[in-house]
Design an enzyme around this catalytic site. Structure first.
Site, PDB file in Angstrom:
ATOM      1  N   CYS A 274      42.348  38.593  34.228  1.00 25.80           N
ATOM      2  CA  CYS A 274      42.561  39.941  34.620  1.00 25.80           C
ATOM      3  C   CYS A 274      42.499  40.872  35.877  1.00 25.80           C
ATOM      4  O   CYS A 274      41.896  39.683  36.925  1.00 25.80           O
ATOM      5  CB  CYS A 274      42.613  40.687  33.519  1.00 25.80           C
ATOM      6  SG  CYS A 274      41.291  41.487  33.585  1.00 25.80           S
ATOM      7  N   THR A 275      42.573  42.367  36.318  1.00 22.79           N
ATOM      8  CA  THR A 275      42.306  42.395  37.824  1.00 22.79           C
ATOM      9  C   THR A 275      40.587  42.343  38.315  1.00 22.79           C
ATOM     10  O   THR A 275      40.987  41.496  39.231  1.00 22.79           O
ATOM     11  CB  THR A 275      42.920  43.796  37.851  1.00 22.79           C
ATOM     12  OG1 THR A 275      43.816  43.856  37.376  1.00 22.79           O
ATOM     13  CG2 THR A 275      42.813  45.088  39.467  1.00 22.79           C
TER      14      THR A 275
END
Length: 343
Positions: A274-275
């Site tokens: 994810c980020t």
């Protein structure tokens, strides 16, 4: 138009409404209101009343609302002589149920006293903490000291996810905010309380992540993008499987549908990213504890960490000719501006 003139206009409005028949009162009001709006917005105010963006006018106000489920302490940034801001984020899952109010107050006071000019947000919930900050470069060491002394990071400063360095005038966060809330990341999980966030698969450094993905064939690779559909369209790792969700809480039925069947070998590696890494902790815990996968691997510090690592490889010429496995942009919802395009 002067303030006195505008007051005179208001008096005329009141007289007009009284003088005309009731069915014409609305027409009289409509005729005069535009004049008042022009007076309101064109009247010059003293320069001291105008909002300025330079640091000399930042107030030292403190907002304390320490009651309710989302109690908050906040302060506008104090003046700083720094010329740049260091972006940084971090999270940690640990039980704060018996101390989150105390932790909120002590951390807020420590940041305010030891890290002048800091801005950003720290959420404190029963499940842990989640923070994103812009720190003046001349007080980064003090910021690290606060984080380590108050156990905001688990072990060392390597647990801090360092982003870019931006000019001091770059819009980032408006205030320093430390607040308590029910969760640090809303997930919509029905079995939220039964999951152990510290049992969420193996965490890989960006170097380990890059090495292992390059060894996997595209046919056998199971690589899951834990972000939403919009983020995926901006950029993605090669051969990643998107969840195609609009919110994080939609992830669980999608994972159930795609990976709960007997077609998948649950001992084979599954890579998730994810980020910044926090969503992968929850997805990793769900896949490990609910779906029964035994070899889940997640990217430490997420795309932000991979981006920084790859740039360092090119700058130090350790791997100058190796292209990144990431393609496109790293989209961010807030103004941290960690991300950017990786070629």
């Amino acid at each position: 138009m002067t303030w006195g003139r505008m007051l005179q206009k208001r008096c005329l409005l009141a007289m007009a409404i009284i003088a005309v028949p009731s069915w014409d009162s609305h027409a009289a009001l409509v005729a005069l209101v535009p004049t008042f709006h022009r007076a309101r917005w064109t009247t010059k105010r003293p320069s001291s009343c105008r909002r300025r963006l330079d640091s000399s006018c930042w107030s030292d106000d403190i907002n304390d609302n320490t009651s309710g489920p989302s109690a908050i302490r906040s302060q506008s940034p104090s003046p700083t002589n720094a010329t740049a801001l260091q972006m940084v984020s971090f999270y940690r899952f640990f039980d704060t149920a018996t101390c989150k109010e105390t932790l909120r107050d002590t951390v807020f006071d420590a940041f305010r006293e030891m890290v002048p000019g800091i801005r950003g947000t720290l959420y404190i919930a029963n499940e842990g903490i989640n923070g994103q900050f812009a720190v003046p470069v001349n007080v980064v060491d003090a910021f690290v000291t606060v984080c380590t002394q108050h156990h905001l990071v688990e072990q060392t400063i390597d647990d801090l996810n360092w982003g870019g360095v931006l000019p001091i005038e770059t819009p980032t966060f408006q205030k320093l905010v430390v607040r308590t809330r029910d969760v640090i990341l809303r997930d919509g999980l029905s079995n939220h309380d039964s999951l152990n966030w510290n049992h969420a698969g193996e965490e890989l450094t960006p170097a380990e992540w890059d090495h292992q993905l390059r060894r996997q064939s595209s046919q056998s690779l199971r690589l899951i993008d834990c972000r939403n559909e919009y983020e995926t369209r901006q950029g993605t790792f090669q051969d990643a499987i998107p969840l195609n969700t609009t919110t994080f809480s939609e992830s669980w039925p999608v994972l159930q549908q795609q990976f709960a069947t007997g077609q998948h070998n649950k001992e084979e590696p599954v890579y998730i990213y994810c980020t910044g890494g926090i969503r992968c902790v929850k997805v990793g815990a769900y896949m490990t504890q609910t779906l029964g996968f035994t070899n889940v691997k997640r990217l430490k510090h997420g795309i932000i960490g991979y981006q920084k690592w790859h740039h360092q490889q090119q700058e130090t010429k350790e791997q100058p000719d190796v292209s990144s496995l990431w393609q496109g942009d790293n989209f961010l919802f807030d103004k941290r501006r960690f991300g950017g395009r990786i070629n």
